[in-house]
Write an enzyme that holds these catalytic residues in place. Structure first.
Site, short mmCIF file in Angstrom:
data_model
loop_
_atom_site.label_atom_id
_atom_site.label_comp_id
_atom_site.label_asym_id
_atom_site.label_seq_id
_atom_site.Cartn_x
_atom_site.Cartn_y
_atom_site.Cartn_z
N GLU A 1 -8.35 3.98 14.06
CA GLU A 1 -7.09 4.14 14.77
C GLU A 1 -7.13 3.21 15.97
O GLU A 1 -8.19 2.94 16.51
CB GLU A 1 -6.88 5.59 15.20
CG GLU A 1 -6.85 6.59 14.04
CD GLU A 1 -5.77 6.30 13.02
OE1 GLU A 1 -4.78 5.63 13.35
OE2 GLU A 1 -5.93 6.72 11.85
N GLY B 1 0.84 -1.19 0.00
CA GLY B 1 0.00 0.00 0.00
C GLY B 1 0.87 1.24 0.00
O GLY B 1 0.58 2.21 0.69
N ASP C 1 1.08 -1.61 -4.72
CA ASP C 1 -0.21 -0.93 -4.50
C ASP C 1 -1.17 -1.40 -5.58
O ASP C 1 -0.81 -2.22 -6.44
CB ASP C 1 -0.01 0.60 -4.51
CG ASP C 1 -1.09 1.33 -3.68
OD1 ASP C 1 -2.27 1.24 -4.06
OD2 ASP C 1 -0.74 1.97 -2.68
N HIS D 1 -4.65 0.96 9.19
CA HIS D 1 -5.73 1.72 9.84
C HIS D 1 -6.93 1.92 8.91
O HIS D 1 -7.99 2.37 9.35
CB HIS D 1 -5.23 3.06 10.41
CG HIS D 1 -4.90 4.11 9.39
ND1 HIS D 1 -4.69 5.43 9.74
CD2 HIS D 1 -4.73 4.06 8.04
CE1 HIS D 1 -4.41 6.14 8.64
NE2 HIS D 1 -4.43 5.33 7.61
N ASP D 2 -6.75 1.57 7.63
CA ASP D 2 -7.88 1.68 6.68
C ASP D 2 -8.82 0.48 6.76
O ASP D 2 -9.86 0.48 6.09
CB ASP D 2 -7.35 1.74 5.24
CG ASP D 2 -6.60 3.03 4.95
OD1 ASP D 2 -6.84 4.03 5.63
OD2 ASP D 2 -5.75 3.02 4.02
N GLU E 1 2.30 3.29 12.11
CA GLU E 1 0.89 3.63 12.28
C GLU E 1 0.68 4.54 13.49
O GLU E 1 1.54 4.63 14.37
CB GLU E 1 0.06 2.35 12.51
CG GLU E 1 -0.29 1.61 11.24
CD GLU E 1 -1.45 2.24 10.46
OE1 GLU E 1 -1.97 3.30 10.87
OE2 GLU E 1 -1.80 1.66 9.42
N MET F 1 -3.38 -6.67 -2.05
CA MET F 1 -2.70 -7.25 -0.87
C MET F 1 -3.55 -8.32 -0.18
O MET F 1 -3.03 -9.09 0.62
CB MET F 1 -2.32 -6.15 0.12
CG MET F 1 -3.50 -5.42 0.72
SD MET F 1 -2.93 -3.99 1.67
CE MET F 1 -4.48 -3.13 1.93
C1 LIG Z 1 -3.77 5.64 3.34
S1 LIG Z 1 -2.92 5.21 1.88
C2 LIG Z 1 -1.24 5.07 2.47
C3 LIG Z 1 -0.23 5.24 1.39
C4 LIG Z 1 1.24 5.17 1.84
N1 LIG Z 1 1.55 3.97 2.56
C5 LIG Z 1 1.60 6.38 2.63
O1 LIG Z 1 1.81 6.28 3.84
O2 LIG Z 1 1.67 7.46 2.04
C6 LIG Z 1 -3.40 3.52 1.66
C7 LIG Z 1 -2.86 2.90 0.38
O3 LIG Z 1 -3.34 1.54 0.31
C8 LIG Z 1 -3.62 1.25 -1.05
N2 LIG Z 1 -4.52 0.10 -1.14
C9 LIG Z 1 -5.85 0.07 -0.86
N3 LIG Z 1 -6.33 -1.16 -1.06
C10 LIG Z 1 -5.29 -1.94 -1.48
C11 LIG Z 1 -5.17 -3.31 -1.84
N4 LIG Z 1 -6.22 -4.13 -1.80
N5 LIG Z 1 -3.95 -3.78 -2.20
C12 LIG Z 1 -2.88 -2.95 -2.25
N6 LIG Z 1 -2.94 -1.63 -1.90
C13 LIG Z 1 -4.13 -1.13 -1.52
C14 LIG Z 1 -4.22 2.53 -1.56
O4 LIG Z 1 -4.21 2.62 -2.96
C15 LIG Z 1 -3.34 3.59 -0.88
O5 LIG Z 1 -2.24 3.93 -1.68
#
Ligand SMILES: C[S@@+](CC[C@H](N)C(=O)[O-])C[C@H]1O[C@@H](n2cnc3c(N)ncnc32)[C@H](O)[C@@H]1O
Length: 412
Positions: A320, A199, A222, A260-261, A289, A243
């Site tokens: 969080e 990600g 990503d 955290h997502d 995190e 992922m």
């Molecule tokens: C909150 S952002 C964090 C980005 C980066 N790690 C940073 O700290 O700047 C979450 C990232 O997770 C990626 N993401 C979401 N679902 C995903 C998945 N199923 N597999 C891989 N990446 C994913 C999003 O595209 C995004 O770039």
């Protein structure tokens, strides 16, 4: 007595205070809106480039706007310490000047947060907040989905413009976070030949890590639509994928503001996938995190709690977490040990190691005593105090795991 106000009609100090305080909530959006306005007008950049304080007339002329509106905007932002007034060198003329806060609002400054301000204040990101109460009431449709008919990742995939805004916004935070990790606990990167940033967005974090640790080959992993437009950089390979299906093989997996997502079950699934991606004996999972205060400490910080609300509005059940909640995830994913968090300047990092779990798991959703034991809260040292008090605290946790059967890599 004639003219005396009846006692019951005189408001108490508490009520008077409440009546004053409530306006902060009624108009709480105004600082964000006016800061966004200042960024769009380019005021931080203009003042930065000018280097000496600028008069109202000079600033208005440079922007090409009328002085009366600009005067009120600047008065507001000076009140909030975004800008300041200063004498123009060796004169009695007073002009506007930068502050440490406005330096974070230039468009391309080293630590600029401008893109994050612009992202969070877009109509796209503001719309889900209108759906928050409905979600809390019936838990039927997530706020972002209710506003846009799809989740955040589906929306960014379908809207390249918003996806770029999102990646740029995340890169702001990544620059600051990575600098803190490299300065505060560089040892987590020692001995790594390869590292996958899961990600990793547009690869900003990994680029900075590889620049600081050139012995590492970075894999920025990503979603395909994200890596397809990510800029190239030396030592970083972009790989597109999901992922939840697969994580590319590497000596270490790095997660920064990703877990955290997601809700607990999803994080546990991702962490289990990680155990298949890294070597059993030397592999690490490094997690950067937020760590929010634990209830009994009553040390929740403003930023951590705000971010928790953002997770509710924008993600699919993300949140969080406290240290105990993080411990629960690691334990459930099969890791049994992680050292206490390590504090960093301006942020906080925890490092840990990993062992395969021997005992039965604790019961969700609350962290069990076992989980607490496996990842105990930090001792009451200055580190621990620092951890809970620095907004926003961040933790890095490293783990070892058993060997993986490897699925074929997917690349873009
Ligand atoms: C909150 S952002 C964090 C980005 C980066 N790690 C940073 O700290 O700047 C979450 C990232 O997770 C990626 N993401 C979401 N679902 C995903 C998945 N199923 N597999 C891989 N990446 C994913 C999003 O595209 C995004 O770039």
């Amino acid at each position: 007595m004639a003219g005396e106000i009846p006692r019951k009609r005189i408001i108490s100090k508490e009520v008077a205070y409440a009546q004053q305080e409530i306006w902060k909530f009624i108009l709480g959006f105004t600082p964000t809106a006016v800061v966004k306005c200042a960024i769009e007008l380019g005021i931080p950049d203009i003042l930065e480039n000018h280097q000496t304080p600028m008069t109202l007339a000079e600033l208005a002329s440079k922007i090409g706007c009328n002085q009366s509106s600009l005067y009120r905007i600047m008065r507001f932002l000076i009140h909030y310490k975004i800008f300041q007034e200063k004498h123009v060198f060796e004169t009695s003329v007073v002009g506007y000047a930068q502050t440490p806060l406005s330096r974070l609002l230039t468009r391309h400054g080293e630590n600029s947060m401008a893109d994050l301000v612009l992202l969070e204040s877009t109509p796209v990101m503001l719309a889900p907040w209108q759906k928050l109460s409905a979600w809390v009431l019936d838990n039927k449709q997530l706020p972002f989905d209710a506003a846009h008919g799809t989740d955040l990742w589906g929306f960014t995939a379908a809207n390249p413009g918003h996806s770029k805004l999102f990646d740029d916004g995340m890169a702001c935070d990544a620059r600051v976070g990575v600098a803190a990790v490299i300065a505060g606990c560089p040892e987590v990167f020692e001995g790594l030949k390869t590292m996958v940033d899961v990600g990793g967005g547009d690869g900003t974090a990994l680029r900075l890590i590889v620049e600081a640790c050139p012995w590492i080959h970075g894999i920025n992993y990503d979603l395909p639509h994200v890596v397809a437009v990510a800029p190239t950089s030396t030592g970083v390979e972009h790989v597109g994928g999901n992922m939840f299906d697969y994580i590319p093989k590497a000596d270490a997996a790095y997660f920064m503001k990703v877990l955290h997502d997601w809700k607990d079950e999803e994080c546990i699934g991702i962490l289990k996938k990680c155990r298949k991606a890294i070597p059993q004996d030397t592999g690490k999972v490094i997690i950067v995190e937020n760590v929010i205060g634990q209830k009994e400490d009553n040390e929740f910080n403003d930023v951590g709690l705000m971010l928790d609300m953002v997770m509710m509005a924008h993600t699919t059940n993300g949140k969080e977490r406290t240290l105990k909640e993080w411990s629960y995830l690691f334990h459930e994913a099969g890791f049994t040990r992680s050292p206490p968090p390590l504090p960093l300047p301006g942020t906080t990092v925890a490092a840990g190691n990993h062992h395969r779990r021997q005992e039965p798991p604790p019961h969700p959703p609350l962290p069990s005593p076992t989980a607490t034991h496996l990842h105990p809260p930090p001792p009451a040292t200055s580190s621990a105090t620092h951890l809970y008090r620095q907004p926003p605290p961040t933790s890095t946790i490293t783990h070892h795991h058993p060997p993986p059967p490897l699925p074929p890599p997917r690349t873009t």
